[in-house]
Write an enzyme that holds these catalytic residues in place. Structure first.
Site, PDB file in Angstrom:
ATOM      1  N   ASP A 193     -53.054 -18.932 -14.311  1.00 42.10           N
ATOM      2  CA  ASP A 193     -53.002 -19.032 -12.633  1.00 42.10           C
ATOM      3  C   ASP A 193     -54.080 -20.361 -12.404  1.00 42.10           C
ATOM      4  O   ASP A 193     -55.237 -20.221 -12.705  1.00 42.10           O
ATOM      5  CB  ASP A 193     -53.370 -17.935 -11.929  1.00 42.10           C
ATOM      6  CG  ASP A 193     -53.296 -18.160 -10.638  1.00 42.10           C
ATOM      7  OD1 ASP A 193     -53.338 -19.093 -10.051  1.00 42.10           O
ATOM      8  OD2 ASP A 193     -53.160 -17.043  -9.871  1.00 42.10           O
ATOM      9  N   HIS A 194     -53.462 -21.537 -12.106  1.00 40.43           N
ATOM     10  CA  HIS A 194     -54.070 -22.634 -11.756  1.00 40.43           C
ATOM     11  C   HIS A 194     -55.261 -22.372 -10.722  1.00 40.43           C
ATOM     12  O   HIS A 194     -56.000 -23.292 -10.480  1.00 40.43           O
ATOM     13  CB  HIS A 194     -53.411 -23.951 -11.638  1.00 40.43           C
ATOM     14  CG  HIS A 194     -54.185 -25.257 -12.110  1.00 40.43           C
ATOM     15  ND1 HIS A 194     -55.255 -25.342 -12.153  1.00 40.43           N
ATOM     16  CD2 HIS A 194     -53.625 -26.281 -12.493  1.00 40.43           C
ATOM     17  CE1 HIS A 194     -55.947 -26.746 -12.814  1.00 40.43           C
ATOM     18  NE2 HIS A 194     -54.450 -27.173 -13.023  1.00 40.43           N
ATOM     19  N   ARG A 195     -54.899 -21.526  -9.856  1.00 39.22           N
ATOM     20  CA  ARG A 195     -56.080 -21.061  -8.698  1.00 39.22           C
ATOM     21  C   ARG A 195     -57.359 -20.764  -9.359  1.00 39.22           C
ATOM     22  O   ARG A 195     -58.248 -20.900  -8.621  1.00 39.22           O
ATOM     23  CB  ARG A 195     -55.437 -20.179  -7.722  1.00 39.22           C
ATOM     24  CG  ARG A 195     -54.187 -20.820  -7.030  1.00 39.22           C
ATOM     25  CD  ARG A 195     -53.708 -19.556  -6.253  1.00 39.22           C
ATOM     26  NE  ARG A 195     -53.279 -18.244  -7.084  1.00 39.22           N
ATOM     27  CZ  ARG A 195     -52.879 -17.292  -6.593  1.00 39.22           C
ATOM     28  NH1 ARG A 195     -52.830 -16.990  -5.163  1.00 39.22           N
ATOM     29  NH2 ARG A 195     -52.733 -16.239  -7.302  1.00 39.22           N
TER      30      ARG A 195
END
Length: 585
Positions: free
Chosen positions: A557-559
């Site tokens: 998850d790039h967040r």
């Protein structure tokens, strides 16, 4: 007369709405209170007719089975009071004030008589010494909304011990054996094989072995304590109701302006407390509010379809669907992607589409779709790497003979699980969850590893708990046990819950790499493909030599995870797999 909360199917529920007021005259079965839990909303009907004299709960209170909700003067009581008043007037002809005092005295005496009758009734219903009392028991939390009764393991008249398996419940995810809640004799079975049952549903009546009169005394004390608490809180119930009306009458615009101001100060994101302040005027339960936060929906923009415009989960889904259908691509030089897929075309024309056949999805596939839909909301990226497991495979070959003699399947997956667990302790951000308000991460202190297992019905992910504390042998044992349970549909609900990270291994299925989907609310998943012999340059020998290379695919998850951290983490796992001795350092 006290109107009490019935069996709610859950331990407690929140009072969402009070549908009556003091002084109202109600009929039997009229709805008086709306209760809402994380699973459902329940309108509680009155068990008697009469005039409402007291409301013992307030909006926002948590209530449980047996708690007093309201008090009413029944028709019979009113008639008795009137007769008492008339008698007092005819015989003594006292002034109106004296008549009121007499009426109060009569009511108190009536209440005392009722208490004595209740006590006598309770004493009469006590079981004889040495015998038990029949008790109805409800199903525990099954981990799903509903499941099917696959097998009933006892019969009426059987004597069961505590924790003895009495029902086999089968859901889309697993089969669960329900244990007996107490020891005793089965008096009645309230379900049948093939029935669909839900959490908290009554399913069996058992006469307990060790029930004594002390149980009734304890329950009586508990009832008195609940009544005392209700009486102490009743004095302030009218004030709370008045305060709620004033709060409801306040314009919604001020609450929204407050939320907008807070959002502007925090860069457009609201904390959970700010969200709650903003949504004070929204009529929705906690489960619906949580769903709206998870889907990024401003619940103030959702229209409710239930009574008094109360918002249901279906309303949130409908709002999202409508929003997606209205979205259009911004005017650019290139055509934008559609926000949602259109409906299938009509495929009934054989000349165009050919012959078709409709097949139902398995139950496991159906329940997996909502979870997979969450992945469309995640900004997911995949990092690829290779691990030289030549020496590790030699070590496995030396150990697997002894493991096999003990009945243990010792595959390379055990090494992958151990290495990944160790890497997660060194890089805890990958072992975390993003908070609902997107302002914090919740870091897990233990590593609960989900292992994807392919079954005939679809993919299922049982969980190995506290992997960081277990050795290779124990990990191999648990992998084999969970995989066997998954294929035989014998997994319990605890076997499927609590994962902090997931590994999806394609084993010998083939393929050089793939992109696994992050299983929300986790922030990472490791894909493992088939190992193959590849030529690698040996700097020392200045020559190429064949090495066994294992492909790794890390989706994240790039967040929460940036690309550099993902590359370092994947390389660290590859290094540990190349030489597992590093874990001991």
């Amino acid at each position: 007369m006290d109107i009490k909360a019935p069996d709610l199917g859950v331990d407690s529920a929140e009072v969402s709405e009070i549908m009556v007021e003091v002084g109202d005259v109600i009929e039997k079965d009229d709805n008086i209170i709306l209760l809402e839990s994380d699973k459902a909303s329940v309108e509680v009907p009155s068990s008697a007719a009469g005039k409402v004299t007291k409301i013992s709960v307030a909006v926002g209170d948590q209530v449980s089975e047996g708690m007093v909700l309201i008090e009413v003067d029944s028709d019979a009581d009113s008639g008795a009071d009137d007769e008492s008043d008339d008698s007092s007037k005819n015989e003594q002809k006292q002034p109106e004030a004296d008549t009121e005092n007499s009426k109060s005295t009569e009511v108190a005496a009536t209440n005392n008589d009722k208490a004595e009758q209740t006590k006598d009734k309770s004493d009469t219903s006590e079981p004889e010494e040495g015998t038990g009392r029949a008790t109805t028991h409800a199903l525990p939390d099954l981990g799903v909304e509903e499941a099917q009764v696959a097998e009933i393991m006892v019969s009426v008249g059987d004597t069961v011990s505590a924790e003895q398996s009495i029902l086999l419940i089968e859901s889309d995810k697993a089969s669960v054996e329900v244990p007996a809640p107490i020891a005793g004799k089965v008096e009645k079975i309230l379900v049948e094989a093939g029935d669909m049952v839900a959490n908290g549903q009554d399913f069996i009546v058992i006469i307990g072995e060790d029930e004594t009169s002390s149980t009734s005394e304890t329950q009586g004390s508990r009832t008195e304590a609940v009544s005392a608490k209700a009486d102490s809180e009743a004095g302030s119930s009218e004030q709370q109701a008045s305060a709620k009306k004033q709060s409801t009458a306040a314009p919604k615009q001020s609450a929204q302006e407050t939320g907008a101001s807070a959002a502007s100060k925090s860069g457009g994101k609201l904390t959970e407390s700010q969200v709650n302040e903003k949504l004070v005027d929204v009529y929705a339960g906690p489960a619906v509010r949580k769903l709206a936060r998870q889907m990024g929906v401003d619940i103030t923009q959702v229209s409710g379809s239930a009574l008094n415009d109360r918002i249901l989960k279906e309303d949130v889904f409908a709002h999202v669907k409508e929003s997606l259908s209205k979205q259009k691509a911004a005017p650019t030089n290139s055509a934008g992607a559609q926000a949602s897929l259109p409906n299938l075309p009509d495929m009934s024309n054989i000349e165009i589409w050919g012959e078709t056949e409709t097949q139902d999805l398995s139950r496991l596939q159906k329940v997996s779709i909502p979870q997979l839909n969450y992945n469309t909301l995640l900004p997911q990226v995949t990092q690829f790497d290779l691990s030289d497991i030549t020496e590790t495979e030699k070590l496995r070959g030396e150990l697997k003979g002894g493991m096999k003699a003990e009945g243990i399947g010792f595959t390379i997956l055990a090494f992958v699980v151990k290495a990944t667990a160790h890497a997660l302790t060194q890089h805890p951000r990958f072992n975390s969850h993003l908070s609902d308000d997107n302002t914090q991460i919740i870091v897990r202190k233990s590593v609960n590893m989900g292992i994807a297992v392919a079954t005939d019905d679809g993919l299922i992910v049982p969980v190995i708990k506290n992997v960081q504390d277990k050795g290779l042998k124990q990990i191999a044992i648990e992998i084999g046990e969970l995989a066997g349970k998954a294929r035989d549909k014998k997994l319990g609900t605890k076997d499927l819950q609590g994962a902090s990270f997931t590994i999806s291994s394609q084993g010998n299925l083939g393929g050089t790499a793939f992109t696994p989907l992050v299983n929300w609310p986790q922030v990472g998943i490791l894909g493992v493909s088939e190992a193959s012999r590849q030529p690698r340059w040996n700097e020392t020998k200045q020559t190429f030599e064949p090495r066994l290379m294992l492909p790794l695919s890390l989706s994240y998850d790039h967040r929460v995870i940036n690309g550099a951290d993902a590359a370092v983490f994947t390389r660290y796992i590859a290094t540990l797999l190349a030489d597992p001795r590093r874990i001991l350092l």
